[in-house]
Design an enzyme around this catalytic site. Structure first.
Site, PDB file in Angstrom:
ATOM      1  N   TRP A   1      40.911  15.419  24.202  1.00 46.80           N
ATOM      2  CA  TRP A   1      40.401  15.715  25.548  1.00 46.80           C
ATOM      3  C   TRP A   1      39.955  17.174  25.597  1.00 46.80           C
ATOM      4  O   TRP A   1      40.634  18.075  25.105  1.00 46.80           O
ATOM      5  CB  TRP A   1      41.514  15.439  26.569  1.00 46.80           C
ATOM      6  CG  TRP A   1      41.181  15.787  27.983  1.00 46.80           C
ATOM      7  CD1 TRP A   1      40.057  15.456  28.672  1.00 46.80           C
ATOM      8  CD2 TRP A   1      42.007  16.522  28.902  1.00 46.80           C
ATOM      9  NE1 TRP A   1      40.123  15.937  29.966  1.00 46.80           N
ATOM     10  CE2 TRP A   1      41.312  16.596  30.126  1.00 46.80           C
ATOM     11  CE3 TRP A   1      43.256  17.112  28.799  1.00 46.80           C
ATOM     12  CZ2 TRP A   1      41.828  17.252  31.238  1.00 46.80           C
ATOM     13  CZ3 TRP A   1      43.776  17.746  29.906  1.00 46.80           C
ATOM     14  CH2 TRP A   1      43.078  17.817  31.113  1.00 46.80           C
TER      15      TRP A   1
ATOM     16  N   ASP B   1      51.137  13.091  25.634  1.00 41.21           N
ATOM     17  CA  ASP B   1      50.328  13.105  26.851  1.00 41.21           C
ATOM     18  C   ASP B   1      50.099  11.657  27.258  1.00 41.21           C
ATOM     19  O   ASP B   1      49.403  10.909  26.567  1.00 41.21           O
ATOM     20  CB  ASP B   1      49.000  13.815  26.581  1.00 41.21           C
ATOM     21  CG  ASP B   1      48.170  14.005  27.845  1.00 41.21           C
ATOM     22  OD1 ASP B   1      48.561  13.487  28.910  1.00 41.21           O
ATOM     23  OD2 ASP B   1      47.118  14.677  27.763  1.00 41.21           O
TER      24      ASP B   1
ATOM     25  N   LYS C   1      45.094   8.345  36.843  1.00 44.66           N
ATOM     26  CA  LYS C   1      44.315   7.175  36.445  1.00 44.66           C
ATOM     27  C   LYS C   1      44.984   5.860  36.855  1.00 44.66           C
ATOM     28  O   LYS C   1      44.350   4.988  37.435  1.00 44.66           O
ATOM     29  CB  LYS C   1      44.109   7.187  34.926  1.00 44.66           C
ATOM     30  CG  LYS C   1      43.442   8.451  34.371  1.00 44.66           C
ATOM     31  CD  LYS C   1      42.029   8.599  34.848  1.00 44.66           C
ATOM     32  CE  LYS C   1      41.251   9.626  34.048  1.00 44.66           C
ATOM     33  NZ  LYS C   1      41.778  10.998  34.146  1.00 44.66           N
TER      34      LYS C   1
END
Length: 450
Positions: free
Chosen positions: A178, A260, A296
């Protein structure tokens, strides 16, 4: 000059010389004059360009946010229920006072069990400490600051060279990862190194490359950032057997996991399946960090609701770690926002609402899986050059399409399809209404720019 009254303008006769005007002062030098304009964020900049585009066929595949089949943002029904419960309780059991530095106790318990499992031994033994943070980004930054401040170098200072970076202040991240990961850890003062992850030739996982780097290059005590599921940006995840091998190697090499977890439940549609890696490492006895986001999987993007969990060797260590995490947070943002915490507490804490969330998650994940199927099917039926099985082999919100930078630029400039120039697309931006246009445009750019 006595004839001149005070304040009256002087009179000049013919041929007389007008008074000399003072030179304009030099332009003032501001204290910010030396600051250059920063380049736009590649992801957020894509959305800005999309919003400015007036073409009716435009598609935004840059931003990582869920969209409905109609292309609209989605507020989950379970979130609506929780909002109603919070509103009904506001003024009685709910107020607008500051939260604690580390967030509500019940929130910690509920989010721990979601991530690590109801029967997690580390939870039962009081070895996991948790703090509420500003979504995934905030939890990663708090973890980075904590590591830089409190993780002890293995080599005594007297024996280290001036430019030596202690292994405990190194963090290994996947290549690619990311876009914000590197910046977060660099700003925390850590040394960021990369391990191979994505193999362009197969559009798949470079398992051997990752294992080789961690075995031969990462020093004991180094931290390793792992995407718990739905790797961003590639959508390529290790298999369960590969996860076991990665964990065994890291345990052997004394490497510290920093996980993560941004997509639990959103990748496969199952909260349990998507927690496999997190629970594997915890049950193997790792001391580790786990950063958890609800942007999300609950659609709480703007609520900035996340958690940082730290698994320790003992309950005594856990108490000390929690006390120091608070000292990291206090001068950073003082205390976390309360609204997102209240929503998550009500969703996870009420069995009926929790089941409703699971059903909605499954629906969201299934829509993305259908989009993958339709995109691959469309390209293969059209005979678009190349292989496209990787679109369905990958998982989660994103796909690494394998498109070149030139092809991506042509998609943007000619066809008004906005994506990252790495070829990463957010599948949530596709639906049955724009799928054929997407297929036709990808086919065109692949043939035009082979």
């Amino acid at each position: 000059l006595k004839h001149l009254s005070a304040g009256a303008p002087p009179k000049h006769g013919r041929g007389s010389r007008p008074p000399r005007r003072a030179d304009p002062p030099p332009a003032a030098m501001g204290i910010f004059d030396h600051i250059a304009v920063a380049p736009p964020d590649p992801i957020l900049g894509t959305t800005i360009a999309y919003n400015a585009d007036k073409d009716p066929n435009k598609i935004n595949l840059g931003i990582g946010a869920y969209r409905t089949e109609a292309g609209k943002p989605y507020v989950l029904e379970c979130v609506r229920r929780a909002e109603e419960a919070v509103l009904a309780a506001t003024g009685s059991t709910v107020n607008k006072e500051y939260s604690t530095i580390d967030g509500p106790p019940m929130l910690k318990t509920l989010t721990q069990k979601l991530a690590f499992g109801e029967d997690c031994k580390a939870i039962a033994e009081g070895r996991i400490v948790s703090v509420q943070a500003l979504s995934g980004t905030g939890s990663l930054r708090v973890a980075g600051e904590f590591i830089k401040t409190f993780m002890r170098p293995e080599t005594p200072p007297a024996k280290r060279k001036l430019d030596d970076v202690p292994a405990s202040h190194e963090i290994w991240v996947s290549n690619p990862t990311w876009g914000n990961h590197n910046a977060i850890f660099q700003k925390s003062g850590l040394s960021v190194k990369t391990y191979p992850y994505y193999k362009a030739e197969t559009s798949g996982f470079d398992f051997d490359g990752m294992m080789k780097a961690l075995k031969e290059q990462a020093s004991p005590g180094s931290h390793v950032l792992l995407h718990a599921c739905a790797h961003n940006p590639t959508g390529v995840d290790p298999s369960e057997d590969q996860w076991r091998q990665i964990a065994a190697l890291m345990q052997e090499r004394k490497l510290v996991p920093l996980m993560d977890s941004a997509y639990q439940g959103y990748a496969s549609g199952s909260l349990e399946k998507d927690a496999f890696a997190v629970r594997l490492f915890a049950n193997m006895g790792f001391e580790m960090y786990m950063c958890q986001s609800f942007a999300k999987n609950l659609g709480l993007y703007g609520e900035r609701m996340g958690m940082l969990h730290v698994v320790c060797a003992s309950a005594e260590d856990a108490k000390a770690v929690l006390s120091q995490l608070k000292m990291v947070i206090r001068p950073m943002y003082s205390s976390p926002p309360i609204h997102g915490a209240l929503l998550v507490e009500r969703i996870l804490g009420d069995p009926a609402t929790l089941e409703a969330w699971k059903a909605e998650l499954k629906g969201m994940a299934d829509r993305i899986l259908e989009v993958r199927k339709l995109l691959r099917q469309g390209l293969e039926q059209k005979g678009t050059p190349g292989t496209w099985n990787h679109i369905t082999d990958q998982i989660g919100m994103f796909s690494y399409t394998g498109l070149s930078e030139t092809q991506c630029e042509r998609l943007i400039n000619k066809h008004h399809i906005y994506l990252l120039k790495s070829g990463r697309i957010s599948l949530a931006g596709l639906n049955k209404g724009n799928m054929q246009y997407m297929v036709d445009c990808v086919d065109e750019v692949v043939r035009a720019c082979p």
